[in-house]
Write a protein that holds these residues in place. Structure first.
Motif, PDB file in Angstrom:
ATOM      1  N   MET A 199       0.385  -1.093   0.107  1.00  0.00           N
ATOM      2  CA  MET A 199      -0.065  -0.137   0.166  1.00  0.00           C
ATOM      3  C   MET A 199       0.264   1.002  -0.585  1.00  0.00           C
ATOM      4  SD  MET A 199      -3.168  -0.658   0.090  1.00  0.00           S
ATOM      5  CE  MET A 199      -4.685  -2.027   0.423  1.00  0.00           C
ATOM      6  N   GLY A 200       1.953   1.112   0.396  1.00  0.00           N
ATOM      7  CA  GLY A 200       2.946   2.145   0.835  1.00  0.00           C
ATOM      8  C   GLY A 200       3.611   2.062  -0.727  1.00  0.00           C
ATOM      9  N   ASP A 215     -16.263  -1.938   1.932  1.00  0.00           N
ATOM     10  CA  ASP A 215     -16.180  -3.151   3.002  1.00  0.00           C
ATOM     11  C   ASP A 215     -14.694  -3.175   3.238  1.00  0.00           C
ATOM     12  OD1 ASP A 215     -18.494  -1.768   3.884  1.00  0.00           O
ATOM     13  OD2 ASP A 215     -19.702  -3.165   3.781  1.00  0.00           O
ATOM     14  N   ALA A 216     -14.466  -4.329   1.864  1.00  0.00           N
ATOM     15  CA  ALA A 216     -13.506  -6.239   1.626  1.00  0.00           C
ATOM     16  C   ALA A 216     -12.360  -4.347   1.102  1.00  0.00           C
ATOM     17  CB  ALA A 216     -13.860  -5.972   0.516  1.00  0.00           C
ATOM     18  N   LEU A 217     -12.562  -3.753   0.808  1.00  0.00           N
ATOM     19  CA  LEU A 217     -10.869  -2.701   0.186  1.00  0.00           C
ATOM     20  C   LEU A 217     -10.712  -1.885   1.559  1.00  0.00           C
ATOM     21  CD1 LEU A 217      -9.017  -1.505  -0.958  1.00  0.00           C
ATOM     22  CD2 LEU A 217     -10.414  -0.144  -1.634  1.00  0.00           C
ATOM     23  N   LEU A 218     -11.393  -1.326   2.517  1.00  0.00           N
ATOM     24  CA  LEU A 218     -11.458  -0.304   3.267  1.00  0.00           C
ATOM     25  C   LEU A 218     -10.372  -1.554   4.868  1.00  0.00           C
ATOM     26  CD1 LEU A 218     -11.072   1.879   5.646  1.00  0.00           C
ATOM     27  CD2 LEU A 218     -13.215   1.507   5.801  1.00  0.00           C
ATOM     28  N   ALA A 223      -5.106  -3.425   7.621  1.00  0.00           N
ATOM     29  CA  ALA A 223      -4.608  -4.573   7.802  1.00  0.00           C
ATOM     30  C   ALA A 223      -3.189  -3.953   7.139  1.00  0.00           C
ATOM     31  CB  ALA A 223      -5.201  -5.914   7.421  1.00  0.00           C
ATOM     32  N   ASP A 224      -2.747  -4.342   6.276  1.00  0.00           N
ATOM     33  CA  ASP A 224      -2.104  -3.515   5.840  1.00  0.00           C
ATOM     34  C   ASP A 224      -0.805  -2.364   6.112  1.00  0.00           C
ATOM     35  OD1 ASP A 224      -2.433  -5.473   3.634  1.00  0.00           O
ATOM     36  OD2 ASP A 224      -2.284  -4.560   2.318  1.00  0.00           O
ATOM     37  N   THR A 225      -1.943  -1.688   6.961  1.00  0.00           N
ATOM     38  CA  THR A 225      -0.898  -0.300   7.007  1.00  0.00           C
ATOM     39  C   THR A 225      -1.632  -0.184   8.974  1.00  0.00           C
ATOM     40  OG1 THR A 225      -3.280   0.859   6.920  1.00  0.00           O
ATOM     41  CG2 THR A 225      -1.195   1.105   4.968  1.00  0.00           C
ATOM     42  N   GLU A 226      -1.916  -1.524   9.064  1.00  0.00           N
ATOM     43  CA  GLU A 226      -1.824  -1.536  11.255  1.00  0.00           C
ATOM     44  C   GLU A 226      -1.192  -1.323  11.556  1.00  0.00           C
ATOM     45  OE1 GLU A 226      -3.044  -5.149  14.349  1.00  0.00           O
ATOM     46  OE2 GLU A 226      -2.764  -5.418  11.756  1.00  0.00           O
ATOM     47  N   GLY A 227      -1.402  -0.415  12.578  1.00  0.00           N
ATOM     48  CA  GLY A 227       0.109   0.122  13.640  1.00  0.00           C
ATOM     49  C   GLY A 227       0.099   1.601  13.056  1.00  0.00           C
ATOM     50  N   GLN A 228       0.295   2.041  11.617  1.00  0.00           N
ATOM     51  CA  GLN A 228       1.141   2.921  11.166  1.00  0.00           C
ATOM     52  C   GLN A 228       0.350   5.320  11.073  1.00  0.00           C
ATOM     53  OE1 GLN A 228       1.606   2.915   6.948  1.00  0.00           O
ATOM     54  NE2 GLN A 228       1.957   0.188   6.878  1.00  0.00           N
ATOM     55  N   ASN A 230      -1.357   7.849  12.739  1.00  0.00           N
ATOM     56  CA  ASN A 230      -2.591   8.884  13.959  1.00  0.00           C
ATOM     57  C   ASN A 230      -3.789   7.641  14.721  1.00  0.00           C
ATOM     58  OD1 ASN A 230      -0.146  10.243  14.848  1.00  0.00           O
ATOM     59  ND2 ASN A 230      -0.918  11.721  13.635  1.00  0.00           N
ATOM     60  N   GLY A 231      -3.829   6.630  14.177  1.00  0.00           N
ATOM     61  CA  GLY A 231      -4.972   5.468  14.204  1.00  0.00           C
ATOM     62  C   GLY A 231      -5.456   4.990  13.331  1.00  0.00           C
ATOM     63  N   ALA A 232      -6.206   3.773  13.134  1.00  0.00           N
ATOM     64  CA  ALA A 232      -6.493   3.042  12.180  1.00  0.00           C
ATOM     65  C   ALA A 232      -7.211   4.060  11.034  1.00  0.00           C
ATOM     66  CB  ALA A 232      -7.294   2.218  11.589  1.00  0.00           C
ATOM     67  N   ASP A 233      -8.030   4.933  11.622  1.00  0.00           N
ATOM     68  CA  ASP A 233      -9.281   5.937  10.486  1.00  0.00           C
ATOM     69  C   ASP A 233      -8.024   6.943   9.786  1.00  0.00           C
ATOM     70  OD1 ASP A 233     -10.802   4.708  11.022  1.00  0.00           O
ATOM     71  OD2 ASP A 233     -11.984   5.509  12.560  1.00  0.00           O
ATOM     72  N   ALA A 234      -7.454   7.439  10.318  1.00  0.00           N
ATOM     73  CA  ALA A 234      -5.900   8.728   9.993  1.00  0.00           C
ATOM     74  C   ALA A 234      -5.521   8.236   8.985  1.00  0.00           C
ATOM     75  CB  ALA A 234      -5.374   8.962  10.996  1.00  0.00           C
ATOM     76  N   GLN A 235      -5.257   7.455   9.000  1.00  0.00           N
ATOM     77  CA  GLN A 235      -4.145   6.252   8.110  1.00  0.00           C
ATOM     78  C   GLN A 235      -4.439   5.773   6.809  1.00  0.00           C
ATOM     79  OE1 GLN A 235      -0.883   6.381   8.531  1.00  0.00           O
ATOM     80  NE2 GLN A 235      -0.528   5.513   6.448  1.00  0.00           N
TER      81      GLN A 235
END
Length: 349
Positions: A199-200, A215-218, A223-228, A230-235
């Motif tokens: 993704m990056g 929904d599947a894409l979100l 999943a691919d940006t977990e932990g990146q 300022n939170g899951a939604d912001a990322q």
């Protein structure tokens, strides 16, 4: 996303003064235009010998590995101040104002932050998605994805605040990521292949493999940006923004990305925004409460074509007031081409 190429930050003893707290505007728009004309005529007379041609050399871009921030072209000479006023085509109906620092070195763009609303979000996203789907392109295996983007940033590094000048990034990439050529301001080179796209750092083929259900894409982005970030939604919002800003998107994905973004909590419609070259439009936006800024994806209000991106402070940050425009980009070209550069090309700034 095509990889950003790090550049060595340039140090300048005066740079720490560039972001002193901005005062209230003291000049009207008409006065600014008169001042600009006067400055440019005076500067032309001083900047070259009598009878010599005016070469108008292009400014040299700078980048830094620190945080990217503002649309502010602000070298500290009088010539740069006048040029910034002329080249900073902000405005529209969002009550933008140019505010000078107390020493007059650095004009800052400070706007009235207009509240967004989710009331018409579904209808606006439908129109944006339809336009994106209609314009999507499919390259052949021997063709290249060409993108051209104009952007400018500022960097906050404690007291050593520094400013980037606006630059144009041009990129040619094969669908599989094996061949890429990038011109970023005055830097240009062939980039190494992308052996493990994600993704990056995606390739066109990687993007073509992503789910087409919002929904599947979100869920995949989370999943691919977990932990990146300022939170899951912001990322998630940032990741989608990077994709739409820097990529030629495959058919079936371009429209789904916007429907996916609409599922992220906090996404709203902003009625007016301005990109890096002065085009105005409607925006999809989201506030990052941790960073204290709002990122706006800007679309033509008639065609719903993606124009660019703007980031605005929603609360003061160090010496910058709320309403300061802290990032600008403009999508200039997105196309499929048959060739990639094999020799140096004159860079643009």
């Amino acid at each position: 996303m095509n990889r950003e190429v790090p550049r060595r930050p340039e140090q300048n003893a005066d740079d720490a003064d560039l972001f002193e707290a901005a005062g209230d505007p003291v000049l009207s728009a008409g006065s600014h235009r008169l001042l600009e004309g006067h400055l440019m005529s005076e500067i032309d007379a001083m900047a070259r010998p009598q009878g010599a041609p005016d070469p108008h050399p292009a400014p040299r871009p700078r980048r830094s590995p620190y945080r990217r921030l503002a649309w502010i072209a602000v070298p500290v000479t009088a010539l740069a101040v006048a040029a910034t006023i002329a080249l900073n085509p902000l405005g529209g109906n969002d009550d933008s104002a140019t505010r000078a620092t107390p020493d007059g070195k650095s004009p800052l763009t400070v706007i009235k932050v207009v509240p967004g609303s989710a009331k018409d979000l579904a209808a606006v996203v439908d129109r944006i998605s339809f336009a994106a789907g209609a314009s999507a392109q499919t390259p052949g295996p021997d063709q290249y994805l060409y993108t051209e983007t104009r952007s400018a940033h500022a960097i906050i590094d404690g007291d050593n605040t520094r400013v980037d000048e606006p630059s144009t990034r041009r990129s040619w990439a094969s669908p599989d990521g094996s061949r890429t050529w990038t011109i970023n301001g005055t830097w240009q080179a062939a980039e190494p292949p992308t052996p493990d796209p994600h993704m990056g750092a995606p390739t066109y083929n990687f993007l073509a493999s992503l789910p087409r259900d919002p929904d599947a894409l979100l869920a995949r982005i989370h999943a691919d940006t977990e932990g990146q970030g300022n939170g899951a939604d912001a990322q998630a919002f940032k990741t989608i923004g990077d994709l739409i800003r820097n990529q030629v998107l495959p058919p079936g994905l371009a429209d789904v990305l916007y429907r996916t973004a609409a599922r992220i909590p906090g996404v709203v419609v902003v009625p007016e925004s301005t990109d890096a070259i002065g085009r105005t439009g409607i925006a999809l936006a989201r506030t990052d409460e941790v960073a204290g800024d709002r990122t706006e994806w800007i679309f033509d209000r008639n065609t719903y074509e993606f124009l660019g991106e703007r980031t605005v402070l929603i609360r003061p940050l160090e010496k910058l007031p709320a309403g300061t425009v802290t990032g600008h980009s403009a999508a200039l070209k997105r196309s499929i081409v048959d060739t990639i550069p094999t020799a140096p090309i004159t860079p643009t700034t």
